[in-house]
Design an enzyme around this catalytic site. Structure first.
Site, mmCIF file in Angstrom:
data_model
loop_
_atom_site.group_PDB
_atom_site.id
_atom_site.type_symbol
_atom_site.label_atom_id
_atom_site.label_comp_id
_atom_site.label_asym_id
_atom_site.label_seq_id
_atom_site.Cartn_x
_atom_site.Cartn_y
_atom_site.Cartn_z
ATOM 1 N N LYS A 1 17.767 -11.752 -2.702
ATOM 2 C CA LYS A 1 18.329 -13.096 -2.710
ATOM 3 C C LYS A 1 19.171 -13.318 -3.966
ATOM 4 O O LYS A 1 20.260 -13.881 -3.903
ATOM 5 C CB LYS A 1 17.213 -14.149 -2.605
ATOM 6 C CG LYS A 1 16.594 -14.180 -1.206
ATOM 7 C CD LYS A 1 15.285 -14.938 -1.106
ATOM 8 C CE LYS A 1 14.677 -14.679 0.277
ATOM 9 N NZ LYS A 1 13.371 -15.319 0.461
ATOM 10 N N GLN B 1 9.079 -18.476 -2.667
ATOM 11 C CA GLN B 1 8.848 -17.259 -1.878
ATOM 12 C C GLN B 1 7.417 -17.265 -1.335
ATOM 13 O O GLN B 1 6.455 -17.430 -2.075
ATOM 14 C CB GLN B 1 9.091 -16.021 -2.765
ATOM 15 C CG GLN B 1 8.985 -14.706 -2.037
ATOM 16 C CD GLN B 1 10.043 -14.546 -0.944
ATOM 17 O OE1 GLN B 1 11.214 -14.852 -1.142
ATOM 18 N NE2 GLN B 1 9.636 -14.077 0.223
ATOM 19 N N ASP C 1 15.190 -23.308 2.804
ATOM 20 C CA ASP C 1 14.489 -22.487 3.804
ATOM 21 C C ASP C 1 14.329 -23.231 5.134
ATOM 22 O O ASP C 1 14.026 -22.621 6.154
ATOM 23 C CB ASP C 1 13.090 -22.098 3.284
ATOM 24 C CG ASP C 1 13.037 -20.671 2.760
ATOM 25 O OD1 ASP C 1 13.883 -19.855 3.174
ATOM 26 O OD2 ASP C 1 12.134 -20.374 1.946
#
Ligand code: NAD
Length: 285
Positions: free
Chosen positions: A56, A100, A123
């Site tokens: 990322k 995460q 997300d």
């Protein structure tokens, strides 16, 4: 009749194209004095998570997104994590916040996801964004299913009016996938572990999305001739080779189009995360 050759949907090429479009957009925004910033939080040092976080960061660098890395110790308390998120929510110079997953067992994931400001939830996991998707309002969409829609559209595959079957009902893939296909006017069925006669259901599919998490489970008996097959699964076999939920060798000759593993759905997830980061600026205005 000889075997037909399916169209192989090239996720690597399509994701590269999306990233290049985003790079241009980010550069244009920079000229207007807007620097897109993503905060990435990792708790503990699970090796798989470290690889994802690293990927990322690299994607951010490529596109011209500033990334802030927060690498917190495994022992970090839920309260400490929530305090950090609150701080990042308040910062005007931070556009996206990504935690995460998975988190260590002593931290409640739902609570953490719910603490991220919905306008920074790149997300697309916050209940507000999931609800927005459900009722057709603007918001962030979960990256893997959003990437699959891009794969279909950019490969010239029509969704409207088609029988779409999604195998799997997870919050991250299956459910948002079904909602997105519905938004594109597909006729959508969601199959799952309690579905009776799965083959009969999947054999109806013009577009079949496999997000089951079982290596090579989908064999030719599950496929209608001429179907488009999208394989979300990622598994590493003993030899270190990657495979998906679909038995590619067996299924590909029956399909009109299919995604390979690797190089299909996989690369799309990060591209769509980058898309969400760039779009976040608009959503925050
Ligand atoms: P999950 O385990 O949360 O969900 C799996 C779903 O499959 C469940 O809803 C379950 O009902 C269903 N299922 C299980 N066994 C079944 C069976 N025998 N018949 C029918 N349905 C069954 O998994 P997930 O997070 O949705 O991920 C699915 C797969 O996709 C995994 O292999 C994962 O590694 C992969 N994945 C890939 C990406 C990517 O970027 N390509 C992103 C997320 C997940």
């Amino acid at each position: 009749m000889g075997k037909r050759m399916p169209q192989i949907i090239d996720g690597k090429a399509i994701s590269a194209q999306i990233k290049d479009e985003l790079k241009e957009k980010a550069a244009a925004m920079k000229e207007e004095g807007i620097e897109v910033t993503l905060a990435v939080i990792q708790v503990g040092n699970d090796p798989a998570s470290s690889v994802y976080v690293g990927n990322k960061k690299r994607a951010c660098e490529y596109i011209g997104i500033r990334s802030l890395a927060y690498e917190l110790a495994e022992e970090t308390t839920e309260e400490e994590l929530l305090t950090l998120i609150a701080r990042l929510n308040d910062r005007k110079d931070v556009n996206g916040i990504l935690v995460q997953l998975p988190l260590p067992a002593h931290i409640c994931e739902d609570k953490v996801i719910g603490a991220i400001h919905p306008a920074k939830d790149v997300d697309g996991f916050h209940p507000r964004n999931v609800g927005a998707l459900c009722i057709g309002q603007p918001g962030f969409v979960s990256c893997t299913p959003a990437g699959i829609i891009q794969l279909l559209k950019r490969s010239g595959i029509e969704i409207a009016g088609k029988e779409c079957v999604v195998i799997g009902r997870s919050n991250i893939v299956g459910k948002p996938m079904a909602l997105l296909l519905l938004r594109e006017n597909g006729t959508v069925t969601v199959a799952h572990s309690r579905t009776e006669d799965l083959m009969a259901v999947t054999k109806r599919a013009d577009i079949l999305v496999a997000a089951v998490g079982r290596p090579r489970m989908i064999t030719k008996e599950y496929i209608k001739e001429g179907a488009v097959v999208i394989d979300v699964g990622i598994h590493r076999s003993e030899g270190g080779k990657l495979c998906g939920d679909v038995d590619y060798e067996e299924v590909a000759p029956l399909c009109s189009a299919i995604t390979p593993v690797p190089g299909g759905v996989g690369p799309m997830t990060i591209a769509m995360l980058m898309h969400n980061c760039v779009e976040s600026v608009k959503l925050q205005e």
